[in-house]
Design an enzyme around this catalytic site. Structure first.
Site, short mmCIF file in Angstrom:
data_model
loop_
_atom_site.label_atom_id
_atom_site.label_comp_id
_atom_site.label_asym_id
_atom_site.label_seq_id
_atom_site.Cartn_x
_atom_site.Cartn_y
_atom_site.Cartn_z
N ALA A 111 0.82 -1.23 0.00
CA ALA A 111 0.00 0.00 0.00
C ALA A 111 0.84 1.27 0.00
O ALA A 111 0.35 2.34 -0.36
CB ALA A 111 -0.93 0.00 1.22
N TYR A 234 5.63 2.62 24.69
CA TYR A 234 4.64 2.83 23.64
C TYR A 234 4.42 4.33 23.37
O TYR A 234 5.03 4.91 22.48
CB TYR A 234 3.30 2.10 23.95
CG TYR A 234 2.48 2.06 22.68
CD1 TYR A 234 2.53 0.95 21.84
CD2 TYR A 234 1.72 3.16 22.27
CE1 TYR A 234 1.84 0.94 20.63
CE2 TYR A 234 1.03 3.15 21.07
CZ TYR A 234 1.09 2.05 20.26
OH TYR A 234 0.44 2.05 19.06
P1 NAD Z 1 -2.72 -6.07 11.97
O1 NAD Z 1 -1.31 -6.51 11.94
O2 NAD Z 1 -3.75 -7.04 12.42
O3 NAD Z 1 -3.19 -5.54 10.51
C1 NAD Z 1 -2.37 -4.84 9.66
C2 NAD Z 1 -2.95 -4.80 8.27
O4 NAD Z 1 -2.06 -4.02 7.44
C3 NAD Z 1 -3.06 -6.17 7.58
O5 NAD Z 1 -4.24 -6.19 6.79
C4 NAD Z 1 -1.86 -6.20 6.63
O6 NAD Z 1 -2.03 -7.00 5.46
C5 NAD Z 1 -1.79 -4.74 6.26
N1 NAD Z 1 -0.47 -4.31 5.78
C6 NAD Z 1 0.71 -4.28 6.45
N2 NAD Z 1 1.69 -3.78 5.66
C7 NAD Z 1 1.10 -3.48 4.49
C8 NAD Z 1 1.56 -2.92 3.26
N3 NAD Z 1 2.83 -2.55 3.09
N4 NAD Z 1 0.68 -2.78 2.25
C9 NAD Z 1 -0.62 -3.16 2.39
N5 NAD Z 1 -1.12 -3.66 3.52
C10 NAD Z 1 -0.26 -3.83 4.54
O7 NAD Z 1 -2.73 -4.75 12.85
P2 NAD Z 1 -3.79 -4.04 13.81
O8 NAD Z 1 -3.40 -4.34 15.23
O9 NAD Z 1 -5.19 -4.27 13.36
O10 NAD Z 1 -3.38 -2.53 13.56
C11 NAD Z 1 -4.06 -1.66 12.69
C12 NAD Z 1 -3.96 -0.25 13.24
O11 NAD Z 1 -4.61 -0.21 14.52
C13 NAD Z 1 -2.51 0.21 13.49
O12 NAD Z 1 -2.41 1.57 13.19
C14 NAD Z 1 -2.35 0.01 15.00
O13 NAD Z 1 -1.37 0.83 15.56
C15 NAD Z 1 -3.75 0.38 15.47
N6 NAD Z 1 -4.09 -0.10 16.83
C16 NAD Z 1 -3.83 -1.37 17.23
C17 NAD Z 1 -4.13 -1.76 18.53
C18 NAD Z 1 -3.85 -3.16 19.03
O14 NAD Z 1 -3.82 -3.37 20.24
N7 NAD Z 1 -3.69 -4.13 18.17
C19 NAD Z 1 -4.75 -0.84 19.41
C20 NAD Z 1 -5.04 0.44 18.95
C21 NAD Z 1 -4.71 0.82 17.65
#
Ligand code: NAD
Length: 395
Positions: A111, A234
């Site tokens: 992406a 963090y």
């Molecule tokens: P995840 O690892 O489950 O999902 C990441 C997604 O990004 C996947 O669909 C993956 O295929 C995609 N991805 C990664 N690199 C990519 C690239 N180069 N091109 C296209 N797609 C790509 O992560 P998540 O925990 O759902 O995190 C998503 C967001 O939510 C992040 O910004 C994270 O900081 C935030 N977040 C996470 C938490 C938590 O506790 N997990 C809490 C609050 C916020």
């Protein structure tokens, strides 16, 4: 083939297609059970295959009957080799969406690259015309800058001093002390380049310049704050600097979208077991204590419950309830005073000996294996399964 989990630290090298399908189905059933959400109808999800992005895609499709385009980066299946969980999730999502008569197409690739942005813009032009909602949910350790070709690596380090605290190996339950050296050199800038807001803005600029955003289009990116226990590594660490940048970018994007009445928001979500969060030291111990307390209070949520509530109560519920920094707070239950006070109390005594009792290590571990389609209730893991799964829209 018979597919078993093969873990290496906080990653799992295999994934189970039937288990992933079941996970997606359960999320769809949850959204459907909560009733219709008067939300966006044409939705682009960047980072759509796992975690919060997948939950967003499911909430849009099955809560609001939305047409969705998902951009993700996952390993397809090959003969004798399983695809990654996000690949199987995407195949399952499309299958169920198509069965329900919903438009769903997906693009597998980086992406951050100009090529994948181009491909996505062309698909929107061809199929949907304009987008009402863009969810930005990427979590990646690296980013190759599309203009310069520089490859940035993000790091999870404190800023200014060594951070020492407890952490847990969630496979064994072993609680130990870790020390993480502070960021040096380009660490902060590199992490901001990967997980900050530059790429989000590039997507929005590209969409707007080609007139692919509808009037009043909205975009949302996800952030995290968390408690003082994890603050040094963090929110006040390198990843926190990237989140500060992401949050500031929301205001820049809102300014850029003024002519079409568009808005950019950051939603601060709850700490959850995902592939991204398992990689962060200290967080797994915090999550296992947090889960125990939130489950006991009946306020535990997974990704799908979080996003369903974000959509139905905040984004499309008429009350965004923004905090003093203009952010949506769907981490409100995690951050409740009583919850945090109890986590802090348990943290003091947490050890290898008592963690399985005072924390929800079992819940953490189950959630971790579930991410990859393993240990999912109702799945027979002794059954032969075809590892070769096609993504319907890529045929
Ligand atoms: P995840 O690892 O489950 O999902 C990441 C997604 O990004 C996947 O669909 C993956 O295929 C995609 N991805 C990664 N690199 C990519 C690239 N180069 N091109 C296209 N797609 C790509 O992560 P998540 O925990 O759902 O995190 C998503 C967001 O939510 C992040 O910004 C994270 O900081 C935030 N977040 C996470 C938490 C938590 O506790 N997990 C809490 C609050 C916020």
């Amino acid at each position: 083939m018979i597919i078993e989990p093969r873990t290496r630290g906080f990653i799992c090298l295999t994934a189970h297609p039937t288990g992933c399908d079941e996970n997606v189905k359960k999320q769809i059933e949850y959204v459907t059970s909560k009733g219709a959400i008067k939300g966006a109808k044409k939705v682009l999800v960047i980072g759509s295959s796992t975690g919060f992005g997948l939950a967003s895609r499911i909430s849009s499709a099955f809560g609001s009957d939305a047409a969705t385009i998902g951009v993700y980066f996952d390993k397809p299946s090959a003969p004798g080799k399983t695809g990654s969980a996000g690949y199987y999730n995407t195949a399952a999502f499309e299958k169920h969406a198509h069965k329900a008569g919903l438009y769903a197409k997906s693009i597998n690739g980086d992406a951050f690259s100009n090529e994948i942005k181009r491909k996505t813009l062309d698909l929107i032009k061809e199929d949907l015309g304009q987008i009402d909602l863009v969810i930005y949910s990427l979590a990646s350790p690296v980013r190759t800058h599309p203009d310069t070709g520089v490859r940035y690596k993000s790091v999870l380090k404190p800023i200014g001093g060594v951070f020492s605290n407890k952490t847990v190996d969630f496979h064994t339950g072993n609680v130990s002390e870790i020390s993480i050296n502070p960021a040096e050199g380009e660490d902060i800038a590199n992490t901001v380049a990967v997980m900050g807001g530059e790429d989000w803005k590039m997507w929005m600029d590209a969409l707007k310049s080609e007139n692919l955003l509808s009037e009043n289009a909205t975009t949302v990116a996800y952030s995290y704050i968390g408690p003082s226990l994890t603050e040094a590594v963090y929110r006040k660490g390198t990843i926190g600097a990237a989140k500060d940048h992401l949050e500031a970018t929301a205001f820049t994007i809102t300014d850029d979208l003024k002519s079409i009445g568009g808005k950019a928001y950051v939603s601060v979500n709850k700490a959850l077991v995902t592939q991204a969060s398992s990689a962060i030291p200290v967080i797994p111990l915090y999550i296992s204590l947090l889960y125990k307390i939130m489950k006991a209070k009946g306020i535990h949520e997974g990704c799908i419950e979080q996003i369903q509530r974000l959509y139905s109560e905040r984004l499309f519920g008429g009350d965004l309830a923004l905090d003093e920094k203009g952010r949506i707070r769907i981490d409100d239950w995690e951050m409740r005073e009583d919850v945090q006070a109890e986590v802090a109390e348990l943290w003091k005594t947490a050890s290898s000996e008592n963690l399985s009792e005072i924390g929800d290590l079992e819940g953490y571990s189950k959630d971790f294996f579930n991410l990859f389609g393993f240990k999912v209730d109702g799945i027979n893991y002794d059954a032969d399964v075809n590892e070769m799964v096609a993504i319907p829209s890529e045929k």
